[in-house]
Design an enzyme around this catalytic site. Structure first.
Site, short mmCIF file in Angstrom:
data_model
loop_
_atom_site.label_atom_id
_atom_site.label_comp_id
_atom_site.label_asym_id
_atom_site.label_seq_id
_atom_site.Cartn_x
_atom_site.Cartn_y
_atom_site.Cartn_z
N GLU A 35 -30.60 45.39 54.13
CA GLU A 35 -31.60 44.80 55.02
C GLU A 35 -31.80 43.32 54.72
O GLU A 35 -31.98 42.50 55.61
CB GLU A 35 -32.94 45.55 54.88
N GLU A 113 -44.75 33.92 22.38
CA GLU A 113 -43.81 34.18 23.47
C GLU A 113 -42.44 34.48 22.87
O GLU A 113 -42.14 34.05 21.76
CB GLU A 113 -43.65 32.93 24.35
N LYS A 115 -38.62 33.87 22.25
CA LYS A 115 -37.78 32.67 22.29
C LYS A 115 -36.44 33.07 22.88
O LYS A 115 -35.56 33.58 22.20
CB LYS A 115 -37.60 32.08 20.90
N ASP A 117 -32.76 32.87 24.27
CA ASP A 117 -31.66 32.07 23.75
C ASP A 117 -30.77 31.58 24.88
O ASP A 117 -29.82 32.23 25.28
CB ASP A 117 -30.86 32.92 22.75
N ARG A 136 -31.79 19.35 28.99
CA ARG A 136 -32.51 18.68 27.92
C ARG A 136 -31.78 17.42 27.43
O ARG A 136 -32.41 16.42 27.14
CB ARG A 136 -32.66 19.65 26.75
N TYR A 223 -41.75 28.16 30.79
CA TYR A 223 -42.69 28.27 29.67
C TYR A 223 -43.62 27.07 29.50
O TYR A 223 -44.46 27.07 28.61
CB TYR A 223 -41.98 28.61 28.37
N LYS A 311 -37.95 32.43 13.48
CA LYS A 311 -36.58 32.92 13.74
C LYS A 311 -36.36 34.25 13.04
O LYS A 311 -36.66 34.38 11.86
CB LYS A 311 -35.56 31.91 13.19
N CYS A 403 6.45 44.50 18.98
CA CYS A 403 5.21 45.26 19.14
C CYS A 403 5.05 46.24 17.98
O CYS A 403 5.96 47.01 17.70
CB CYS A 403 5.24 46.02 20.47
N CYS A 406 5.46 50.06 19.53
CA CYS A 406 6.69 50.62 20.09
C CYS A 406 7.94 49.82 19.69
O CYS A 406 9.05 50.22 20.01
CB CYS A 406 6.60 50.68 21.62
N CYS A 421 3.27 42.58 24.74
CA CYS A 421 4.39 43.49 24.57
C CYS A 421 4.93 43.76 25.97
O CYS A 421 4.18 44.11 26.88
CB CYS A 421 3.89 44.79 23.92
N CYS A 426 5.00 51.43 26.58
CA CYS A 426 4.44 51.43 25.23
C CYS A 426 3.23 52.38 25.19
O CYS A 426 2.32 52.26 25.98
CB CYS A 426 4.02 50.01 24.87
S1 IVH Z 1 -41.59 25.56 24.06
C1 IVH Z 1 -42.38 21.35 22.59
N1 IVH Z 1 -41.24 28.10 24.66
O1 IVH Z 1 -36.45 26.84 22.15
C2 IVH Z 1 -42.21 22.69 23.16
N2 IVH Z 1 -39.34 26.84 23.98
O2 IVH Z 1 -36.33 24.78 19.61
C3 IVH Z 1 -40.80 23.08 23.24
N3 IVH Z 1 -37.24 28.10 23.97
O3 IVH Z 1 -35.66 23.65 23.33
C4 IVH Z 1 -40.40 24.29 23.88
N4 IVH Z 1 -38.09 30.01 24.67
O4 IVH Z 1 -34.94 25.65 24.72
C5 IVH Z 1 -40.65 26.96 24.24
N5 IVH Z 1 -41.08 30.34 25.25
C6 IVH Z 1 -40.49 29.20 24.84
C7 IVH Z 1 -39.10 29.12 24.59
C8 IVH Z 1 -38.57 27.91 24.14
C9 IVH Z 1 -36.99 29.37 24.30
C10 IVH Z 1 -36.23 27.13 23.49
C11 IVH Z 1 -36.24 25.83 24.20
C12 IVH Z 1 -36.47 24.77 23.16
C13 IVH Z 1 -36.14 25.50 21.90
C14 IVH Z 1 -37.02 25.00 20.78
#
Ligand code: IVH
Length: 663
Positions: A35, A113, A115, A117, A136, A223, A311, A403, A406, A421, A426
């Site tokens: 749809e 929050e 983080k 990646d 950035r 964020y 971390k 290989c 075989c 191969c 094989c």
């Molecule tokens: S706040 C000054 N919030 O982590 C505030 N960063 O090393 C900076 N990132 O470059 C960012 N999740 O790419 C913020 N909920 C979150 C995030 C976040 C991932 C990354 C972001 C930043 C790096 C900080």
């Protein structure tokens, strides 16, 4: 007249924006993909007939731009700095102590929050419209990636509410599934693989051709909300809610913590839960909630004093490469695998790690005997990330000329990364082809695992994929660890796989360069296996994204006698050679409306929708009194509850199949 058209166009856009928001931001679609496509098609048609009404914020304008020559540098409105890290609880306590002292004993709260990646990106809106998206870069100046960002569906082209001038900062990510698919596709095409979702998100955003970004399924989580480079809502927690109201995706896994204990609790919870997320996170971001207090705390030269990134311990460990051996894949590609001294990586014992190919070994500079760092991320196979210390008696790996399975000749074609191969008979290739054919994303034959495949091939019971459909109970019962019950279950699963839709079968054939995505496109373009098999190279290239290399591979595959024989045998077994039609009047499900929820045992949502539609039924996104059946799978949520509330019958995949078969 033209006023009516303009009104209709605007009405369609509003509908589409709403459904995009429901689908891409809230993940709660109300209508089927079909749809939705219809609405888009109608809008495209009207805009093509009346180009004077096309505006840049129209949902049709996500992919518009042509490939560019290079990126333009743009200055940030305020520096995009990074965060200091806390690597353990002690360092987090130090951060908290500093905050407390600098705030002079006043109460404060933290926002925690996830983080994510990926890579950070700023998006600027003027009068409510997206005008610029910037990576950035070095923090002061980034690259203008506006055209690419426009293709990310969770980046609103137009804000949902009001027409403010704002800047949003957030993270561009690729979820695990999209990452694995992309790598699978790249492996099939002999391209170098991305090391992790982060790199592939970066590689997908920073490309000159926006149509590549569009195909990569990126996502954007906001964020920070700024105006003139500064936050303007007094509480960060409230600004996240405001971002949601404006139409952004904000990660729902966040918490306002009144004290340090609540913060630790949140961090502890996500330490394990993070494995079950569909995307990768590398920690928790902790921010002081009050903007007034953030200003008092201020910044160091490289990071704010009001925030920190906690971390999680990386799932990496050091160990010795005891040997490097090669594994033969289904296309005959030889993959070097490092055999490691067993080591615990984040709770799992790892004794093997992939090295991908010769180029990767060269890039890492790894030799047998070296001490290396191995990493495990998500469900991805462990890999060697770097050499920590060269071994004393190290010796280089040499790709074998023959290989190892075989004894056939091994060749590395110019321009390819893989050595292969050349022997199509094989046994390693046959085993791998069966493993691929039976895998979950392909024909989904549960119970046909590696150990069993080895036995079936080694005992000569299976010499071709088609032989699977001829297996008898007594042949299986004689095998190791095969009781009658599991054997008959396996036979039932093999049986059920006969009805897998054409794209899966096509993927299952193991044609070089044809993975899930290409198989789907080919099936949808040509409609049947025979049409694909008969097409010449030029015709094949009419399918979207199929270039000369893929077309040549498909063409050659279907012209080899042994492959033709396989196809004929699979046809005789009654496998699905036609793509189920989108709609058929008078089908067994004619006039019935279905809602899908949860994960079904064998069908993806798209497949179930296509099958229902092919049988004359209709699929909608939300349960109402007009719904006839709710098809529920594992982890069904609120839709199931709603169905129960309204007394609508709930069925499973099996019952659905019975109904489609006219039962
Ligand atoms: S706040 C000054 N919030 O982590 C505030 N960063 O090393 C900076 N990132 O470059 C960012 N999740 O790419 C913020 N909920 C979150 C995030 C976040 C991932 C990354 C972001 C930043 C790096 C900080």
């Amino acid at each position: 007249m033209s006023k009516d058209i303009a009104r209709e166009i605007e009405r369609l856009r509003e509908q589409i924006r709403r459904h995009e928001y429901l689908y891409y931001v809230l993940d709660q679609p109300e209508i089927s993909d079909y749809e939705f496509d219809e609405l888009m098609r109608r809008l495209r048609k009207l805009e093509a007939e009346h180009p004077e009404y096309v505006t840049p914020d129209s949902p049709t304008q996500r992919v518009g731009g042509k490939p560019r020559e290079g990126f333009v540098k743009v200055a940030h409105s305020s520096p995009m700095l990074s965060l200091d890290n806390a690597l353990n609880e002690g360092e987090l306590r130090d951060f908290d102590r500093r905050v407390r002292e600098l705030l002079g004993g006043k109460p404060y709260r933290y926002v925690a929050e996830l983080k994510l990646d990926g890579l950070s990106m700023a998006a600027r809106y003027e009068n409510g419209l997206l005008v610029r998206a910037i990576t950035r870069g070095d923090g002061l100046e980034g690259e203008d990636v506006t055209e690419n960002a426009r293709t990310i569906r969770s980046v609103p082209l137009r804000l949902r509410d009001g027409l403010p001038d704002i800047e949003v900062r957030g993270e561009v990510i690729m979820n695990r599934r999209a990452f694995e698919r992309l790598n699978e596709e790249r492996r099939a095409q002999g391209l170098p693989l991305y090391a992790n979702p982060r790199n592939s998100a970066a590689g997908s955003l920073r490309v000159l051709d926006p149509s590549i970004t569009a195909a990569r399924q990126l996502d954007y989580y906001a964020y920070l909300l700024l105006r003139g480079g500064e936050p303007f809502i007094p509480s960060h927690w409230d600004s996240l809610a405001e971002l949601e109201r404006l139409g952004f995706k904000v990660n729902p896994n966040r918490r306002l913590c009144r004290n340090f204990e609540e913060l630790l609790e949140f961090i502890g919870e996500w330490e394990t839960r993070r494995e079950s997320l569909p995307y990768e996170i590398d920690g928790i971001v902790v921010k002081v909630d009050s903007i007034e207090q953030q200003r008092r705390l201020g910044w160091t030269a490289k990071a704010p004093r009001w925030a920190i990134a906690f971390k999680y311990a990386p799932r990496q460990a050091e160990t010795v490469v005891e040997n490097i051996e090669v594994q033969v894949g289904r296309t005959g590609a030889l993959t070097p695998v490092a055999h490691l001294r067993p080591v615990n990586v984040g709770g799992v014992t790892v004794s093997r790690a992939t090295l991908h190919n010769e180029d990767e070994i060269e890039r890492l500079g790894v030799q047998i005997g070296d001490v290396v760092a191995v990493e495990r991320s998500g469900e991805v196979i462990p890999k060697v990330v770097r050499v920590v210390r060269p071994g004393e008696n190290r010796r280089p790996f040499v790709m074998p000329k023959q290989c190892p399975v075989c004894g056939g000749e091994v060749v590395r074609e110019p321009g390819e990364v893989a050595s292969r191969c050349l022997n199509t008979n094989c046994p390693a290739r046959l085993k791998e082809s069966i493993r691929h054919f039976a895998s979950r994303a392909v024909m989904d034959i549960d119970g046909l695992g590696e150990a069993l495949i080895d036995q079936l091939v080694d005992r000569g019971l299976v010499k071709s994929i088609a032989d699977l459909y001829r297996l008898k109970l007594d042949q299986l019962v004689g095998l190791e660890r095969m009781a009658e019950k599991s054997a008959s279950k396996l036979l039932a699963n093999i049986e059920a796989s006969r009805s897998r839709p054409l794209p899966r079968l096509l993927n299952g054939l193991g044609i070089p360069f044809v993975g899930e995505r290409t198989a789907t496109i080919l099936a949808e373009t040509f409609g049947s296996l025979d049409a694909i098999a008969q097409a010449d190279i030029e015709t094949l290239q009419k399918a979207e994204g199929v270039g000369p290399k893929v077309a040549h591979s498909v063409y050659t595959f279907f012209r080899q006698p042994r492959n033709r024989e396989l196809i004929e045998r699979l046809r005789a077994e009654g496998l699905q050679f036609e793509l189920a039609a989108r709609k058929r009047a008078g089908g067994p499900l004619e006039g019935k409306t279905f809602v899908l929820t949860g994960t079904l045992p064998t069908l993806t949502r798209e497949e179930a929708t296509r099958l229902i539609e092919a049988a004359g039924g209709k699929v909608t996104g939300s349960v109402s009194r007009k719904t006839d059946y709710v098809v529920a799978g594992e982890e069904a949520g609120s839709k199931l509850a709603k169905a129960r509330e309204l007394g609508i019958p709930v069925i499973g995949e099996r019952e659905l199949r019975e109904m489609m078969a006219g039962g």
